[in-house]
Design a protein around this motif. Sequence first.
Motif, PDB file in Angstrom:
ATOM      1  N   LYS A   6      60.491   9.100  47.518  1.00 50.61           N
ATOM      2  CA  LYS A   6      61.770   9.436  46.882  1.00 50.61           C
ATOM      3  C   LYS A   6      61.610  10.750  46.142  1.00 50.61           C
ATOM      4  O   LYS A   6      60.559  11.016  45.561  1.00 50.61           O
ATOM      5  N   GLU A   7      62.659  11.552  46.178  1.00 58.81           N
ATOM      6  CA  GLU A   7      62.678  12.815  45.437  1.00 58.81           C
ATOM      7  C   GLU A   7      64.047  12.982  44.810  1.00 58.81           C
ATOM      8  O   GLU A   7      65.059  12.736  45.471  1.00 58.81           O
ATOM      9  N   ASP A   8      64.070  13.412  43.559  1.00 57.65           N
ATOM     10  CA  ASP A   8      65.327  13.745  42.901  1.00 57.65           C
ATOM     11  C   ASP A   8      65.519  15.251  42.987  1.00 57.65           C
ATOM     12  O   ASP A   8      64.585  16.010  42.725  1.00 57.65           O
ATOM     13  N   VAL A   9      66.721  15.671  43.384  1.00 55.02           N
ATOM     14  CA  VAL A   9      67.017  17.097  43.519  1.00 55.02           C
ATOM     15  C   VAL A   9      68.242  17.439  42.687  1.00 55.02           C
ATOM     16  O   VAL A   9      69.157  16.625  42.536  1.00 55.02           O
ATOM     17  N   GLU A  10      68.225  18.634  42.149  1.00 52.89           N
ATOM     18  CA  GLU A  10      69.342  19.133  41.335  1.00 52.89           C
ATOM     19  C   GLU A  10      70.392  19.781  42.245  1.00 52.89           C
ATOM     20  O   GLU A  10      70.683  20.969  42.129  1.00 52.89           O
ATOM     21  N   PRO A  12      74.201  18.533  44.394  1.00 55.85           N
ATOM     22  CA  PRO A  12      75.163  17.452  44.654  1.00 55.85           C
ATOM     23  C   PRO A  12      74.883  16.757  45.998  1.00 55.85           C
ATOM     24  O   PRO A  12      74.441  17.388  46.963  1.00 55.85           O
ATOM     25  N   ALA A  13      75.167  15.460  46.055  1.00 55.80           N
ATOM     26  CA  ALA A  13      74.864  14.658  47.248  1.00 55.80           C
ATOM     27  C   ALA A  13      75.515  15.217  48.510  1.00 55.80           C
ATOM     28  O   ALA A  13      74.887  15.268  49.571  1.00 55.80           O
ATOM     29  N   GLY A  14      76.757  15.645  48.418  1.00 58.51           N
ATOM     30  CA  GLY A  14      77.447  16.189  49.596  1.00 58.51           C
ATOM     31  C   GLY A  14      76.752  17.417  50.139  1.00 58.51           C
ATOM     32  O   GLY A  14      76.639  17.601  51.352  1.00 58.51           O
ATOM     33  N   GLU A  15      76.264  18.253  49.235  1.00 59.63           N
ATOM     34  CA  GLU A  15      75.572  19.466  49.667  1.00 59.63           C
ATOM     35  C   GLU A  15      74.205  19.139  50.264  1.00 59.63           C
ATOM     36  O   GLU A  15      73.791  19.752  51.253  1.00 59.63           O
ATOM     37  N   VAL A  16      73.508  18.160  49.688  1.00 62.00           N
ATOM     38  CA  VAL A  16      72.228  17.726  50.268  1.00 62.00           C
ATOM     39  C   VAL A  16      72.467  17.223  51.687  1.00 62.00           C
ATOM     40  O   VAL A  16      71.747  17.577  52.615  1.00 62.00           O
ATOM     41  N   ALA A  92      64.666   7.624  58.393  1.00 60.76           N
ATOM     42  CA  ALA A  92      65.895   7.301  57.669  1.00 60.76           C
ATOM     43  C   ALA A  92      65.906   8.079  56.362  1.00 60.76           C
ATOM     44  O   ALA A  92      64.925   8.085  55.625  1.00 60.76           O
ATOM     45  N   VAL A  93      67.029   8.741  56.100  1.00 60.76           N
ATOM     46  CA  VAL A  93      67.208   9.455  54.845  1.00 60.76           C
ATOM     47  C   VAL A  93      68.433   8.863  54.168  1.00 60.76           C
ATOM     48  O   VAL A  93      69.517   8.810  54.762  1.00 60.76           O
ATOM     49  N   ALA A  94      68.243   8.388  52.934  1.00 52.94           N
ATOM     50  CA  ALA A  94      69.342   7.824  52.150  1.00 52.94           C
ATOM     51  C   ALA A  94      69.527   8.670  50.904  1.00 52.94           C
ATOM     52  O   ALA A  94      68.543   9.103  50.286  1.00 52.94           O
ATOM     53  N   LEU A  95      70.775   8.901  50.547  1.00 54.25           N
ATOM     54  CA  LEU A  95      71.093   9.710  49.375  1.00 54.25           C
ATOM     55  C   LEU A  95      71.877   8.866  48.375  1.00 54.25           C
ATOM     56  O   LEU A  95      72.810   8.161  48.749  1.00 54.25           O
ATOM     57  N   VAL A  96      71.479   8.966  47.104  1.00 56.93           N
ATOM     58  CA  VAL A  96      72.180   8.280  46.024  1.00 56.93           C
ATOM     59  C   VAL A  96      72.544   9.323  44.981  1.00 56.93           C
ATOM     60  O   VAL A  96      71.662  10.039  44.487  1.00 56.93           O
ATOM     61  N   GLU A  97      73.825   9.392  44.667  1.00 58.84           N
ATOM     62  CA  GLU A  97      74.283  10.349  43.672  1.00 58.84           C
ATOM     63  C   GLU A  97      73.939   9.810  42.283  1.00 58.84           C
ATOM     64  O   GLU A  97      74.457   8.772  41.862  1.00 58.84           O
ATOM     65  N   LEU A  98      73.042  10.507  41.578  1.00 59.97           N
ATOM     66  CA  LEU A  98      72.653  10.096  40.229  1.00 59.97           C
ATOM     67  C   LEU A  98      73.625  10.655  39.193  1.00 59.97           C
ATOM     68  O   LEU A  98      73.855  10.040  38.155  1.00 59.97           O
ATOM     69  N   SER A  99      74.141  11.831  39.465  1.00 59.08           N
ATOM     70  CA  SER A  99      75.162  12.479  38.643  1.00 59.08           C
ATOM     71  C   SER A  99      75.871  13.465  39.574  1.00 59.08           C
ATOM     72  O   SER A  99      75.433  13.658  40.706  1.00 59.08           O
ATOM     73  N   LYS A 101      75.660  16.488  39.851  1.00 56.24           N
ATOM     74  CA  LYS A 101      74.796  17.586  40.294  1.00 56.24           C
ATOM     75  C   LYS A 101      73.367  17.138  40.593  1.00 56.24           C
ATOM     76  O   LYS A 101      72.479  17.974  40.755  1.00 56.24           O
ATOM     77  N   ARG A 102      73.118  15.843  40.653  1.00 57.94           N
ATOM     78  CA  ARG A 102      71.753  15.347  40.870  1.00 57.94           C
ATOM     79  C   ARG A 102      71.784  14.220  41.904  1.00 57.94           C
ATOM     80  O   ARG A 102      72.610  13.315  41.821  1.00 57.94           O
ATOM     81  N   THR A 103      70.861  14.284  42.854  1.00 59.44           N
ATOM     82  CA  THR A 103      70.824  13.329  43.960  1.00 59.44           C
ATOM     83  C   THR A 103      69.403  12.809  44.157  1.00 59.44           C
ATOM     84  O   THR A 103      68.444  13.573  44.096  1.00 59.44           O
ATOM     85  N   ARG A 104      69.297  11.516  44.403  1.00 59.08           N
ATOM     86  CA  ARG A 104      68.004  10.928  44.784  1.00 59.08           C
ATOM     87  C   ARG A 104      67.981  10.812  46.299  1.00 59.08           C
ATOM     88  O   ARG A 104      68.861  10.213  46.918  1.00 59.08           O
ATOM     89  N   MET A 105      66.957  11.417  46.889  1.00 58.68           N
ATOM     90  CA  MET A 105      66.783  11.407  48.337  1.00 58.68           C
ATOM     91  C   MET A 105      65.601  10.484  48.653  1.00 58.68           C
ATOM     92  O   MET A 105      64.486  10.716  48.189  1.00 58.68           O
ATOM     93  N   THR A 106      65.864   9.433  49.430  1.00 63.06           N
ATOM     94  CA  THR A 106      64.814   8.506  49.852  1.00 63.06           C
ATOM     95  C   THR A 106      64.565   8.744  51.332  1.00 63.06           C
ATOM     96  O   THR A 106      65.497   8.706  52.138  1.00 63.06           O
ATOM     97  N   VAL A 107      63.308   9.001  51.676  1.00 58.37           N
ATOM     98  CA  VAL A 107      62.946   9.281  53.063  1.00 58.37           C
ATOM     99  C   VAL A 107      61.957   8.211  53.521  1.00 58.37           C
ATOM    100  O   VAL A 107      60.912   8.016  52.898  1.00 58.37           O
TER     101      VAL A 107
END
Length: 157
Positions: A6-10, A12-16, A92-99, A101-107
Amino acid sequence: MKFSTKEDVEVPAGEVFDFLSDFGSFERAAVRRGAEVTRVDRIAEVGPGLTWSVRFPMRGKMRRVLCELARFDRPEALNVNAESTGFHIALAVALVELSPKRTRMTVDAEIKPRTLAARLMLQSVRINKAGFVRRFEARVQKYAADLELRHLGHGVS
């Protein structure tokens, strides 16, 4: 054999998700690394069923992998299945919007052998699984950092 991180990125989920579904950039990156990439489907829209044939040199032989986009749920998840003569690989890549402007990416990646030779090769990987896990996590971390740079407009591909 399964790998997961898992990685958190700064970003937005839509942009990721847009970056993850920019298949043209993945095709160009593979070609730069010496692979031959060919689209084998006739689908005009991006979605499940997109299929690529990828040929690349590995261990002195040309290998072929058939990759198919199996799931495309914007902006939550995308799955790719890959088949070769010896392996089935599910990514499989799953994205969860934490805020906003912040998204958790699970690979998650799962590799299943289809032949005895592939089973033996995976057995040798299991012996050094910790090293493969570190490399897998490092690549996902680098991709996440590249996403953040692209989001800021620094043009990393």
